[in-house]
Scaffold this motif. Structure first.
Motif, mmCIF file in Angstrom:
data_model
loop_
_atom_site.group_PDB
_atom_site.id
_atom_site.type_symbol
_atom_site.label_atom_id
_atom_site.label_comp_id
_atom_site.label_asym_id
_atom_site.label_seq_id
_atom_site.Cartn_x
_atom_site.Cartn_y
_atom_site.Cartn_z
ATOM 1 N N ALA A 64 0.840 -1.207 0.000
ATOM 2 C CA ALA A 64 0.000 0.000 0.000
ATOM 3 C C ALA A 64 0.871 1.251 0.000
ATOM 4 O O ALA A 64 1.842 1.342 0.750
ATOM 5 C CB ALA A 64 -0.923 -0.008 1.209
ATOM 6 N N LYS A 65 0.485 2.237 -0.830
ATOM 7 C CA LYS A 65 1.257 3.467 -0.950
ATOM 8 C C LYS A 65 0.422 4.719 -0.664
ATOM 9 O O LYS A 65 0.954 5.821 -0.685
ATOM 10 C CB LYS A 65 1.851 3.572 -2.366
ATOM 11 N N SER A 66 -0.873 4.549 -0.388
ATOM 12 C CA SER A 66 -1.757 5.709 -0.294
ATOM 13 C C SER A 66 -2.155 6.079 1.123
ATOM 14 O O SER A 66 -3.063 6.876 1.329
ATOM 15 C CB SER A 66 -3.021 5.458 -1.139
ATOM 16 N N PHE A 67 -1.505 5.497 2.109
ATOM 17 C CA PHE A 67 -1.701 5.922 3.493
ATOM 18 C C PHE A 67 -0.490 5.498 4.315
ATOM 19 O O PHE A 67 0.318 4.667 3.892
ATOM 20 C CB PHE A 67 -2.985 5.325 4.096
ATOM 21 N N SER A 68 -0.355 6.100 5.487
ATOM 22 C CA SER A 68 0.675 5.688 6.433
ATOM 23 C C SER A 68 0.152 5.899 7.844
ATOM 24 O O SER A 68 -0.780 6.677 8.069
ATOM 25 C CB SER A 68 1.975 6.488 6.223
ATOM 26 N N VAL A 69 0.726 5.184 8.779
ATOM 27 C CA VAL A 69 0.360 5.315 10.192
ATOM 28 C C VAL A 69 1.636 5.452 10.998
ATOM 29 O O VAL A 69 2.537 4.614 10.901
ATOM 30 C CB VAL A 69 -0.445 4.101 10.694
ATOM 31 N N ASP A 70 1.736 6.519 11.786
ATOM 32 C CA ASP A 70 2.880 6.743 12.662
ATOM 33 C C ASP A 70 2.439 6.602 14.117
ATOM 34 O O ASP A 70 1.336 7.010 14.487
ATOM 35 C CB ASP A 70 3.469 8.126 12.425
ATOM 36 N N TYR A 71 3.336 6.037 14.938
ATOM 37 C CA TYR A 71 3.032 5.781 16.344
ATOM 38 C C TYR A 71 3.860 6.696 17.237
ATOM 39 O O TYR A 71 5.024 6.994 16.947
ATOM 40 C CB TYR A 71 3.320 4.321 16.671
ATOM 41 N N TYR A 72 3.243 7.101 18.349
ATOM 42 C CA TYR A 72 3.874 8.033 19.278
ATOM 43 C C TYR A 72 3.722 7.521 20.708
ATOM 44 O O TYR A 72 2.835 6.701 20.999
ATOM 45 C CB TYR A 72 3.237 9.427 19.141
ATOM 46 N N GLU A 73 4.598 7.998 21.573
ATOM 47 C CA GLU A 73 4.536 7.590 22.974
ATOM 48 C C GLU A 73 3.153 7.874 23.552
ATOM 49 O O GLU A 73 2.521 8.879 23.202
ATOM 50 C CB GLU A 73 5.602 8.328 23.786
ATOM 51 N N GLY A 74 2.716 6.982 24.422
ATOM 52 C CA GLY A 74 1.422 7.166 25.061
ATOM 53 C C GLY A 74 0.269 6.557 24.299
ATOM 54 O O GLY A 74 -0.891 6.723 24.690
ATOM 55 N N GLY A 75 0.570 5.856 23.172
ATOM 56 C CA GLY A 75 -0.491 5.213 22.400
ATOM 57 C C GLY A 75 -1.132 6.092 21.341
ATOM 58 O O GLY A 75 -2.121 5.694 20.711
ATOM 59 N N TYR A 76 -0.588 7.287 21.111
ATOM 60 C CA TYR A 76 -1.125 8.181 20.078
ATOM 61 C C TYR A 76 -0.717 7.670 18.691
ATOM 62 O O TYR A 76 0.342 7.043 18.523
ATOM 63 C CB TYR A 76 -0.587 9.601 20.262
ATOM 64 N N LYS A 77 -1.552 7.941 17.695
ATOM 65 C CA LYS A 77 -1.270 7.562 16.318
ATOM 66 C C LYS A 77 -1.647 8.710 15.392
ATOM 67 O O LYS A 77 -2.600 9.448 15.675
ATOM 68 C CB LYS A 77 -2.081 6.321 15.900
ATOM 69 N N ILE A 78 -0.937 8.823 14.285
ATOM 70 C CA ILE A 78 -1.310 9.784 13.241
ATOM 71 C C ILE A 78 -1.446 9.030 11.920
ATOM 72 O O ILE A 78 -0.517 8.356 11.471
ATOM 73 C CB ILE A 78 -0.288 10.923 13.089
ATOM 74 N N ILE A 79 -2.629 9.139 11.330
ATOM 75 C CA ILE A 79 -2.891 8.568 10.009
ATOM 76 C C ILE A 79 -2.706 9.668 8.972
ATOM 77 O O ILE A 79 -3.277 10.751 9.109
ATOM 78 C CB ILE A 79 -4.322 8.010 9.926
ATOM 79 N N THR A 80 -1.913 9.402 7.952
ATOM 80 C CA THR A 80 -1.730 10.340 6.841
ATOM 81 C C THR A 80 -2.362 9.731 5.597
ATOM 82 O O THR A 80 -2.003 8.630 5.192
ATOM 83 C CB THR A 80 -0.247 10.630 6.590
ATOM 84 N N GLU A 81 -3.308 10.461 5.018
ATOM 85 C CA GLU A 81 -4.041 9.959 3.856
ATOM 86 C C GLU A 81 -3.297 10.278 2.562
ATOM 87 O O GLU A 81 -2.280 10.979 2.570
ATOM 88 C CB GLU A 81 -5.450 10.566 3.838
ATOM 89 N N TRP A 82 -3.820 9.801 1.459
ATOM 90 C CA TRP A 82 -3.164 9.929 0.158
ATOM 91 C C TRP A 82 -2.883 11.376 -0.237
ATOM 92 O O TRP A 82 -1.922 11.672 -0.935
ATOM 93 C CB TRP A 82 -4.030 9.274 -0.922
ATOM 94 N N ASN A 83 -3.730 12.309 0.249
ATOM 95 C CA ASN A 83 -3.581 13.717 -0.112
ATOM 96 C C ASN A 83 -2.840 14.524 0.940
ATOM 97 O O ASN A 83 -2.790 15.753 0.865
ATOM 98 C CB ASN A 83 -4.955 14.340 -0.357
ATOM 99 N N GLY A 84 -2.260 13.862 1.933
ATOM 100 C CA GLY A 84 -1.507 14.540 2.982
ATOM 101 C C GLY A 84 -2.320 14.920 4.201
ATOM 102 O O GLY A 84 -1.768 15.399 5.198
ATOM 103 N N ARG A 85 -3.625 14.733 4.158
ATOM 104 C CA ARG A 85 -4.489 15.043 5.312
ATOM 105 C C ARG A 85 -4.129 14.127 6.487
ATOM 106 O O ARG A 85 -4.012 12.919 6.334
ATOM 107 C CB ARG A 85 -5.954 14.861 4.923
ATOM 108 N N LYS A 86 -3.977 14.742 7.663
ATOM 109 C CA LYS A 86 -3.544 13.999 8.845
ATOM 110 C C LYS A 86 -4.663 13.922 9.885
ATOM 111 O O LYS A 86 -5.402 14.889 10.086
ATOM 112 C CB LYS A 86 -2.302 14.633 9.474
#
Length: 398
Positions: A64-86
């Motif tokens: 998959a190339k159209s999304f990504s998921v980043d993990y942060y301390e404390g269980g937080y996550k950031i999803i980045t969509e195909w158009n850069g929306r977070k």
């Protein structure tokens, strides 16, 4: 594991801390201070500027190339969509950090979800999440996922209108935690997303249709895993499906003789839409052992190219097998329908031999069964003509 960088960083930080706490007595104080400063500097380098959160890893994605998921301390996550929306996912019981950028925020856990595409429901199914669906934009008679159909019959799931023109007041009254929609298609859903923002309705954009590899589309189940804290289950399901595909590839590698040449297209509004060489469906058929007869048709592009009847005929005249998508081009449901659209289609090799395959009604609602579809196609390519007339997802047109 999806959080591939987490363990390495944790081990390194732990080792440094152990050195600080249990170092040799001869160790000078300034060396300990230096080690502590190194740790603080390392953490500082991993601090996300927009959220102030410490980054500890990212989701492993193979196709998959159209999304990504980043993990942060404390269980937080950031999803980045195909158009850069977070979108920042806030763990249960945690505070929203001081945000320095325009980032969407969704509070976990997610207990209710709206589905604006049947493929989204298929991505929820392997994780046991169909009971989270509370609203849909597909009418009950068009569903082939029994759990959704039963939910609508029992009143637990509400039809809210077409995905390009839904009933916003009805959606607000249902109060879904999030809505899964598809943006960037040119079919009005971008306007819907803007209206959702205006009304404060939380949404996530699905972009699986942007993946040119069927395995990339399948991998979008991992996004659902991130939304519902089911990453491990999603990764396990994906790996099982991927193994099935690899086993089919191995079978194909051992096959002798020339591959069957195929074409894939459909007719809509008097225009023939022909799959580009770079499209996901062509890739799926190739993974199953076929050879695309239009090998020069936009190999770097997914989607379709438009052709008239004469252009199509000249391109596929020698095709061994045709795959006609009668779910998209519903005016053709049998070989006679195809010949009626252009009489000289009767001279196409696959038409003469009766090797035109159609798609069964539930095809698009099984996006989580890509490996099974490829296995079906492998069966079609490798079984002598006349021995089978249907598989789980395809049927031989009469």
């Amino acid at each position: 594991m999806v959080r591939r960088n987490i363990f390495i960083r944790v081990i390194l930080v732990t080792l440094v801390l152990l050195l600080m706490l249990t170092g040799c007595k001869s160790q000078e104080k300034d060396e300990v201070i230096s080690s502590q400063e190194d740790v603080e500097e390392a953490i500082k380098r991993n601090v996300d500027e927009d959220t102030g959160l410490v980054h500890i890893g990212e989701m492993e994605l193979k196709y998959a190339k159209s999304f990504s998921v980043d993990y942060y301390e404390g269980g937080y996550k950031i999803i980045t969509e195909w158009n850069g929306r977070k979108t920042l996912l806030i763990p249960e019981g945690k505070e929203v950090p001081d945000l320095k950028a325009d980032i969407n925020v969704i509070q976990l856990p997610i207990e209710s979800v709206g589905v604006f595409a049947t493929t989204a429901a298929a991505e929820l199914r392997p994780l046991g999440l169909l009971d989270k669906i509370t609203l849909v934009t597909t009418e009950m008679d068009d569903w082939h996922i029994q759990e959704v159909k039963e939910g609508m019959e029992e009143g637990r799931i509400t039809y809210v209108g077409r995905n390009s023109a839904p009933d916003y007041e009805l959606i607000q009254s249902i109060k879904p935690d999030i809505v899964l929609i598809t943006t960037g298609t040119g079919h009005g859903t971008d306007e819907v997303a803007a209206k959702f923002d205006e009304l404060g309705i939380k949404w996530i954009s699905r972009g699986s249709q942007r993946e040119s590899d069927p395995r990339g589309r399948l991998e979008w189940i991992k996004l659902m895993g991130a939304l519902f804290d089911k990453e491990e289950e999603a990764a396990e399901f994906f790996d099982v499906q991927l193994k099935k595909i690899e086993e089919i590839e191995q079978k194909i590698a051992n096959l002798e003789g020339q591959r069957e040449k195929f074409a894939s297209f459909f007719l809509a509004n008097d225009i023939y839409y022909v799959r580009n060489k770079g499209d996901y469906e062509v890739k799926m058929l190739e993974l199953a052992g076929g050879e695309y007869i239009l090998s020069d048709l936009n190999p770097d592009q997914d989607g379709n190219s438009k052709m008239n009847a004469e252009e199509l005929y000249k391109s596929i005249e020698d095709a061994d097998i045709l795959f006609y998508n009668n779910r998209l081009g519903r005016g053709i449901q049998c070989i006679d329908d195809l010949k009626s659209s252009a009489e000289y289609f009767a001279d196409i090799k696959a038409v003469r031999e009766g090797r035109v395959w159609g798609y069964k009604p539930h095809y698009f609602q099984h996006a989580d069964r890509v490996a099974d579809m490829i296995e079906d196609l492998y069966t079609i390519f490798t079984t002598p003509h006349g021995q089978i007339t249907e598989t789980e997802y395809f049927f031989l047109m009469e």
